[in-house]
Design an enzyme around this catalytic site. Structure first.
Site, short mmCIF file in Angstrom:
data_model
loop_
_atom_site.label_atom_id
_atom_site.label_comp_id
_atom_site.label_asym_id
_atom_site.label_seq_id
_atom_site.Cartn_x
_atom_site.Cartn_y
_atom_site.Cartn_z
N ASP A 64 0.85 -1.16 0.16
CA ASP A 64 0.08 -0.07 -0.22
C ASP A 64 1.09 1.28 -0.04
O ASP A 64 1.82 1.45 0.77
CB ASP A 64 -0.96 0.15 1.25
CG ASP A 64 -1.91 1.05 1.18
OD1 ASP A 64 -2.73 1.35 0.27
OD2 ASP A 64 -1.84 2.11 2.00
N ASP A 82 6.60 46.40 26.05
CA ASP A 82 7.54 45.39 27.10
C ASP A 82 7.79 46.15 27.87
O ASP A 82 7.76 47.26 28.15
CB ASP A 82 8.42 44.36 25.85
CG ASP A 82 8.64 43.31 26.75
OD1 ASP A 82 9.07 43.12 27.92
OD2 ASP A 82 8.75 42.30 26.07
N GLY A 128 6.29 49.35 29.49
CA GLY A 128 5.25 49.64 30.20
C GLY A 128 5.30 48.15 31.07
O GLY A 128 5.70 47.17 30.58
N ASP A 129 4.22 47.72 32.05
CA ASP A 129 3.85 46.69 32.68
C ASP A 129 2.47 46.10 32.35
O ASP A 129 1.54 46.82 32.61
CB ASP A 129 4.11 46.66 34.19
CG ASP A 129 3.79 45.42 34.85
OD1 ASP A 129 3.28 44.56 34.18
OD2 ASP A 129 4.54 44.90 35.96
N PHE A 130 2.39 45.11 31.71
CA PHE A 130 0.74 44.86 31.11
C PHE A 130 -0.02 44.17 32.24
O PHE A 130 -1.03 44.33 31.91
CB PHE A 130 0.76 43.96 29.95
CG PHE A 130 1.77 42.44 30.10
CD1 PHE A 130 1.75 41.71 31.06
CD2 PHE A 130 2.72 42.04 28.97
CE1 PHE A 130 2.45 40.54 31.07
CE2 PHE A 130 3.31 40.84 29.10
CZ PHE A 130 3.10 40.09 30.37
N ARG A 136 3.75 33.55 23.05
CA ARG A 136 4.62 33.11 24.21
C ARG A 136 4.53 33.73 25.70
O ARG A 136 5.55 33.82 26.38
CB ARG A 136 6.03 32.83 23.96
CG ARG A 136 6.21 31.71 22.62
CD ARG A 136 7.50 31.33 22.66
NE ARG A 136 8.29 32.40 22.04
CZ ARG A 136 9.47 32.64 21.75
NH1 ARG A 136 10.21 31.86 22.41
NH2 ARG A 136 10.20 33.76 21.13
C1 LIG Z 1 8.51 34.37 26.67
S1 LIG Z 1 8.85 36.00 26.18
C2 LIG Z 1 7.87 36.07 24.85
C3 LIG Z 1 8.79 37.28 23.90
C4 LIG Z 1 7.90 37.22 22.54
N1 LIG Z 1 6.61 37.44 22.81
C5 LIG Z 1 8.29 36.15 21.49
O1 LIG Z 1 7.07 35.56 21.10
O2 LIG Z 1 9.24 36.11 21.09
C6 LIG Z 1 7.82 36.94 27.23
C7 LIG Z 1 7.91 38.33 27.24
O3 LIG Z 1 6.85 38.91 28.17
C8 LIG Z 1 7.63 40.18 28.66
N2 LIG Z 1 7.06 40.63 29.75
C9 LIG Z 1 7.11 39.77 31.05
N3 LIG Z 1 6.24 40.11 31.97
C10 LIG Z 1 5.73 41.54 31.43
C11 LIG Z 1 5.06 42.48 31.96
N4 LIG Z 1 4.54 42.49 33.26
N5 LIG Z 1 4.76 43.66 31.23
C12 LIG Z 1 5.03 43.63 29.97
N6 LIG Z 1 6.05 42.52 29.49
C13 LIG Z 1 6.58 41.71 30.00
C14 LIG Z 1 9.08 39.89 28.81
O4 LIG Z 1 9.88 40.82 28.96
C15 LIG Z 1 9.51 38.86 27.66
O5 LIG Z 1 9.87 39.80 26.45
#
Ligand SMILES: C[S@@+](CC[C@H](N)C(=O)[O-])C[C@H]1O[C@@H](n2cnc3c(N)ncnc32)[C@H](O)[C@@H]1O
Length: 624
Positions: free
Chosen positions: A89, A491, A516-518, A533
């Site tokens: 096959d 980021d 910034g901090d998300f 990621r």
């Molecule tokens: C695993 S990496 C992924 C990077 C990218 N998105 C990629 O796929 O290549 C996680 C990213 O999230 C960012 N990060 C982590 N905590 C964060 C926060 N509180 N605010 C903004 N960015 C953050 C990290 O600095 C890093 O760049």
């Protein structure tokens, strides 16, 4: 003139049956002088492909069932028992799909356009059934030997006009994958790697080797030489050769133990009242056993192979070879360049050759195509950054796996101490560690970015925000793939300040950067939010915080694109995701439906999932 293969000649005088109506198989076997009858199998090719782990297992099982059906039917319908039944096959696989014969022209078009411009695999599964009628018990034992052959074929880029002309020729209709390489279909093919006849429909070379093993097994000659062929020359008849290979110690030589499959094949003379058994010869078991053993060895040695790759990369072996004038160097020259011992370098280079990372001709070493593709530090798809990260960070983490498993802690804590925030306390604590982490993210984003960026039609959107976009590699891929899209990369400030290191030479000014901090700060407004990621790093609780912030920032019709390794729904794979989970801190790996549920709870519905066959998959969900 027919050149008679000595193995084929051993079949003289036997009733050999080809359980296939394929004129191509018939021609291949006739050409080598095999005398046989054709009894097409009535077995319907309806096995559930999803039940097979690999395409070749499916092809082998189908071949086996085809041959068995004929072996069982012949004593009844033809009133004769074959000595050997051959079943085969052929399937074509591409993008993880098994293609068989097209059912109509549209189906042929779908198949051929899928193959266009790509490499695909052609698998032929073959089953050789050796039927042995036992006079004393009127039983018929059938011994099965099966194997498969894989050939890689690359199609040229094919225009629709050419495809339709080919389809209208009628040739595709009775052929696996919708083409016949031996005729007009040959025009579609750019190259073939492997056994050409396998693509035509029958792997003759391996078939002859298997016959050689069956009829001249090591040590069987003395045993069999007492039996004479009709011509009076010694012949290795089937029954004596098989039990030697198939019977466990202490079992009756000829009968062997009834097989657990318990398949009954009536013999020609006693079709009405006797049962027979199908036994797999030990060769069959051994093939399987060998496969298992080599898988075990691969697992046991996996860490050595990884470390060879890490070390050769760290010592810049691939760059050194590339920058030599001819692209090739001897071990001592490499040793000098990388400032290492000659003996150690030689061992490393030899190991690299065995792993397919280097090639050696005489004393000269060169990079393989794979190394040139992924291992040169300045290549567009270089994985050097990620490899270095694995060597310096992931490797030490995994040395703590046992304790981490025993204590239910994560390896980070074991290796680097407690961290309250992985990024700020661990990855970004020192400049060189931050740069290394960013290079790792960058290399994965470069390799997978295009497939993620083109996974969905985003043409109706104007703005995107790549949350946690790190070096901007993914953001640039999105901008490149969607000419109408402006992308804001968001980021942490300590990451944004490094963006100059990763700016591409052809940087698109539609990509901008916001720090910034998300979890805390206001998110930039956008039509598409990209989370590549990101979510796997966080608990469900944190994911909900982030998604609710995105939902707040969104207008109706906006969407979220999550790109991750998606676990299979039954969490049995892929191992890349499950292995990565072992070194994760507070996050977890999830399946596409788990991501979809998380998104749905924030109003992002209508999920489309794309398995890209690259390092990352993607899901797109839209607000109502
Ligand atoms: C695993 S990496 C992924 C990077 C990218 N998105 C990629 O796929 O290549 C996680 C990213 O999230 C960012 N990060 C982590 N905590 C964060 C926060 N509180 N605010 C903004 N960015 C953050 C990290 O600095 C890093 O760049």
């Amino acid at each position: 003139m027919v050149l008679m293969n000595p193995v084929i000649s051993k079949l003289t005088g036997k009733l050999v049956v080809l359980a296939s109506a394929s004129p191509r198989r018939l021609e291949i076997l006739t050409n080598v002088g095999l005398r046989f009858e054709v009894v097409p199998s009535w077995f319907k090719e309806t096995l559930d492909k999803r039940l097979f782990k690999t395409p070749h297992e499916y092809a082998v099982e189908t071949a086996k069932q085809k041959a068995l059906e004929v072996a069982k039917r012949m004593p009844f319908k033809h009133l004769k028992t074959p000595d050997i039944v051959i079943g085969a096959d052929t399937v074509v696989t591409v993008d993880g799909l098994i293609l068989e014969k097209p059912v109509d022209k549209q189906d042929a078009y779908r198949m051929l356009s899928r193959l266009s411009g790509k490499e695909h695999s052609v698998f032929t599964g073959v089953a050789i059934i050796l039927c042995h009628e036992k006079e004393d018990t009127f039983q018929l034992n059938a011994f099965i030997i099966d194997f498969y052959e894989e050939t890689k074929v690359k199609f040229a880029d094919l225009s629709d006009d050419l495809l339709w002309e080919y389809i209208n020729s009628g040739e595709p209709m009775d052929k696996a994958g919708g083409y016949g390489i031996q005729a007009l279909g040959g025009m579609l093919v750019e190259y073939v790697h492997g056994d050409f006849l396998n693509v035509v429909g029958f792997p003759l070379n391996q078939f002859c080797k298997k016959l050689g093993l069956i009829f001249s097994p090591p040590g069987s000659l003395t045993h069999n030489s007492t039996q004479n062929s009709p011509q009076g020359s010694p012949v290795d008849t089937v029954p004596p050769a098989e039990p030697a290979a198939s019977s466990p110690p202490g079992s009756p030589t000829h009968n062997g133990p009834p097989d657990s499959q318990g398949q009954n094949i009536p013999s020609a003379s006693t079709a009405h009242n006797v049962s027979t058994h199908v036994n797999n010869v030990r060769e069959h078991e051994t093939e399987d056993g060998k496969e298992k053993l080599s898988k075990m060895i691969e697992l046991m040695d996996g860490f050595k192979a990884s470390k060879v790759l890490f070390t050769a990369s760290k010592l810049r072996v691939f760059d050194v070879l590339r920058s030599s004038k001819t692209g090739e160097l001897q071990a001592e020259d490499v040793a000098q360049e990388i400032k290492a011992s000659i003996m150690g370098t030689e061992r490393l280079l030899e190991a690299c050759v065995s792993l397919g990372l280097l090639q050696r001709t005489g004393k000269e070493y060169t990079n393989t195509a794979m190394s040139r593709h992924f291992l040169l530090s300045d290549g567009p798809l270089s994985l050097q950054g990620y490899i270095q990260h694995c060597n310096e960070l992931v490797w030490p983490l995994f040395t703590h796996l046992e304790t981490a498993v025993r204590e239910g802690t994560n390896q980070h804590e074991k290796a680097f101490g407690k961290t309250s925030n992985l990024f700020q306390d661990a990855y970004y604590s020192r400049h060189e560690v931050k740069l290394r982490f960013m290079k790792a993210m960058h290399s994965i984003a470069k390799v997978s970015g295009r497939d993620v960026a083109t996974a969905f039609d985003l043409s109706k959107y104007k703005t995107a925000c790549d949350l946690g976009g790190c070096t901007g590699a993914m953001a640039y891929e999105f901008a490149k793939a969607h000419p109408g899209l402006s992308v804001t990369m968001f980021d942490l400030p300590e990451v944004i300040e490094m963006r100059g290191h990763f700016r591409p030479h052809d940087a698109d000014d539609r990509v901008s950067f916001v720090a910034g901090d998300f979890f805390k700060d206001e998110l930039p407004k956008a039509d598409v939010y990209i989370l590549a990621r990101i979510l796997h790093d966080w608990s469900d609780e944190k994911v909900h915080i982030l998604l609710s912030k995105i939902a707040k920032a969104c207008n109706p019709g906006c969407c979220v694109l999550v790109s991750e390794i998606f676990l299979d729904e039954d969490r049995k794979g892929p191992s890349r995701g499950l292995l990565q989970a072992l070194s994760m801190t507070e996050g977890r790996q999830r399946s596409a439906s788990e991501y979809s549920l998380l998104l749905k709870s924030h109003g992002f519905t209508a999920a489309q999932v794309k398995h890209t066959h690259n390092l990352l998959d993607a899901i797109l969900c839209v607000t109502e």
